[in-house]
Design a protein around this motif. Structure first.
Motif, PDB file in Angstrom:
ATOM      1  N   ARG A  69       0.839  -1.209   0.000  1.00  0.00           N
ATOM      2  CA  ARG A  69       0.000   0.000   0.000  1.00  0.00           C
ATOM      3  C   ARG A  69       0.869   1.252   0.000  1.00  0.00           C
ATOM      4  NH1 ARG A  69      -3.015  -2.214   3.680  1.00  0.00           N
ATOM      5  NH2 ARG A  69      -2.081  -1.013   5.374  1.00  0.00           N
ATOM      6  N   ASN A  70       1.890   1.269   0.842  1.00  0.00           N
ATOM      7  CA  ASN A  70       2.725   2.466   0.975  1.00  0.00           C
ATOM      8  C   ASN A  70       3.718   2.650  -0.165  1.00  0.00           C
ATOM      9  OD1 ASN A  70       1.536   3.270   3.369  1.00  0.00           O
ATOM     10  ND2 ASN A  70       2.969   2.084   4.632  1.00  0.00           N
ATOM     11  N   GLY A  72       3.697   1.027  -3.199  1.00  0.00           N
ATOM     12  CA  GLY A  72       3.131   0.933  -4.541  1.00  0.00           C
ATOM     13  C   GLY A  72       3.312  -0.390  -5.250  1.00  0.00           C
ATOM     14  N   LYS A 178       1.347   4.082  -8.082  1.00  0.00           N
ATOM     15  CA  LYS A 178       0.493   4.500  -6.959  1.00  0.00           C
ATOM     16  C   LYS A 178       1.187   4.392  -5.607  1.00  0.00           C
ATOM     17  CE  LYS A 178      -3.743   3.120  -9.406  1.00  0.00           C
ATOM     18  NZ  LYS A 178      -4.726   2.008  -9.526  1.00  0.00           N
ATOM     19  N   ASN A 180       2.781   5.718  -2.150  1.00  0.00           N
ATOM     20  CA  ASN A 180       2.713   6.850  -1.226  1.00  0.00           C
ATOM     21  C   ASN A 180       4.106   7.281  -0.796  1.00  0.00           C
ATOM     22  OD1 ASN A 180      -0.129   6.831  -1.209  1.00  0.00           O
ATOM     23  ND2 ASN A 180      -0.115   5.166   0.309  1.00  0.00           N
ATOM     24  N   VAL A 194       6.808  11.675   0.037  1.00  0.00           N
ATOM     25  CA  VAL A 194       5.700  11.019   0.713  1.00  0.00           C
ATOM     26  C   VAL A 194       4.403  11.720   0.353  1.00  0.00           C
ATOM     27  CG1 VAL A 194       4.720  10.348   2.946  1.00  0.00           C
ATOM     28  CG2 VAL A 194       7.205  10.333   2.623  1.00  0.00           C
ATOM     29  N   LYS A 195       3.485  10.980  -0.243  1.00  0.00           N
ATOM     30  CA  LYS A 195       2.158  11.523  -0.594  1.00  0.00           C
ATOM     31  C   LYS A 195       1.230  11.356   0.593  1.00  0.00           C
ATOM     32  CE  LYS A 195       2.181  10.660  -5.574  1.00  0.00           C
ATOM     33  NZ  LYS A 195       1.788   9.567  -6.484  1.00  0.00           N
ATOM     34  N   ARG A 196       0.486  12.399   0.872  1.00  0.00           N
ATOM     35  CA  ARG A 196      -0.472  12.316   1.991  1.00  0.00           C
ATOM     36  C   ARG A 196      -1.891  12.323   1.434  1.00  0.00           C
ATOM     37  NH1 ARG A 196       1.852   9.906   5.268  1.00  0.00           N
ATOM     38  NH2 ARG A 196       3.717  10.669   6.315  1.00  0.00           N
TER      39      ARG A 196
END
Lengths: 196, 196
Positions: A69-70, A72, A178, A180, A194-196
């Motif tokens: 998830r984190n 990708g 995708k 994060n 880091v995408k929030r």
């Protein structure tokens, strides 16, 4: 395995042999970290999924799915299926099984990798942990028995070298969609987006 | 390290850059198997020795030395030396330090391996476990920070790929002298020569 495609596209090069990893003989207490490392190695080095056979270990599932998830990319995690059933259903779908073992054909001194490639079929890499059943070496189970050198070391190391050689290093430049968290390689220190 | 030579001869090819592996952050209970796998990987893939820094773990020492006795070759195992001391004495002897980290220069997409080779100096590969000290990234400690891909996976996998690439695969064909156990690679089953 339903959600995994039959080909792995790594950057511009298409590898039409998908690889999934089946981990046999996991013991929740003793192997927790090692099995986690094997699964993370499978994901990071281009495999499309990981099967923890015969046993359910929610902690490892949670860890791996959180990393996916984190960080990708597409990577499936399955567990609990009896190993024989996983192997037979893989073969029923036209896949082949590569058993990594110290006793097998040496990947460096034989042409085994070339012969595996030439079949152009989806590959299940079978990695053991404790002493594996004799059957793993039989033609009913393994299409190839491959040794990453004929010295004892680690299923984690063996899997890493197999994947790096199979994908010819391109797996380490793979785009993980995708994500994060993305690392920006640095000569010193740490840089991440880091995408929030 | 006194008993290790400055060059590693693998079959007919001479690699004049010796590699030793320093494992940092070992926790006896939690990391027992993983550290054992890292040490066995170092041995099987051409490193000349292993240093378990800062801590003494007799069980791992016994395991590794037993493998070396039975499977042959020359491989030293040291433990307990504080990591900073091990690094500074390595550098004092003219060695360089390669820190394997997910944040470093990507071995596939950069020329870092070539730059390491071009120095033609003995290499200490620094592998962490838990979160490593910030200092590891500083020029006082690491000459290179190398990522085996910029995705999280395993120090065992990272070490394996680094060694396999550094030695260009020849390490998997390495002769292990004075072995009591030798595997004869097989397409199926197990074949070993055991000296008594």
């Amino acid at each position: 395995m339903a959600d995994s495609s039959n080909s792995t596209k790594i950057n511009n090069k298409i590898y039409d042999q998908e690889i999934v990893v089946l981990r046999w003989g996991h013991r929740p207490q003793r192997d927790a970290r090692l099995t986690t490392h094997v699964a993370l190695t499978a994901r990071a080095l281009g495999a499309s999924g990981f099967l923890l056979s015969d046993i359910v270990d929610e902690k490892i599932k949670v860890t791996i799915e959180k990393v996916t998830r984190n960080w990708g990319g597409k990577f499936f995690f399955e567990m609990g299926t009896p190993w024989k059933k996983a192997v037979s259903s893989w073969k029923a779908k036209g896949g082949i099984v590569v058993h990594l073992t110290v006793y097998g054909e040496n990947i460096q001194t034989s042409d085994v990798l070339e012969r595996i490639r030439n079949l152009r079929k989806p590959i299940m890499v079978l990695v053991g942990s404790q002493k594996v059943p004799k059957e793993f070496y039989s033609k009913e189970i393994s299409d190839f028995n491959v040794a990453i050198g004929n010295q004892p070391h680690s299923e984690c190391a063996a899997l890493a070298v197999f994947l790096d050689r199979f994908f010819e290093g391109t797996e380490l430049a793979k785009d993980f969609t995708k994500a994060n968290i993305t690392v920006i390689p640095q000569k010193r220190g740490k840089k991440t987006i880091v995408k929030r």
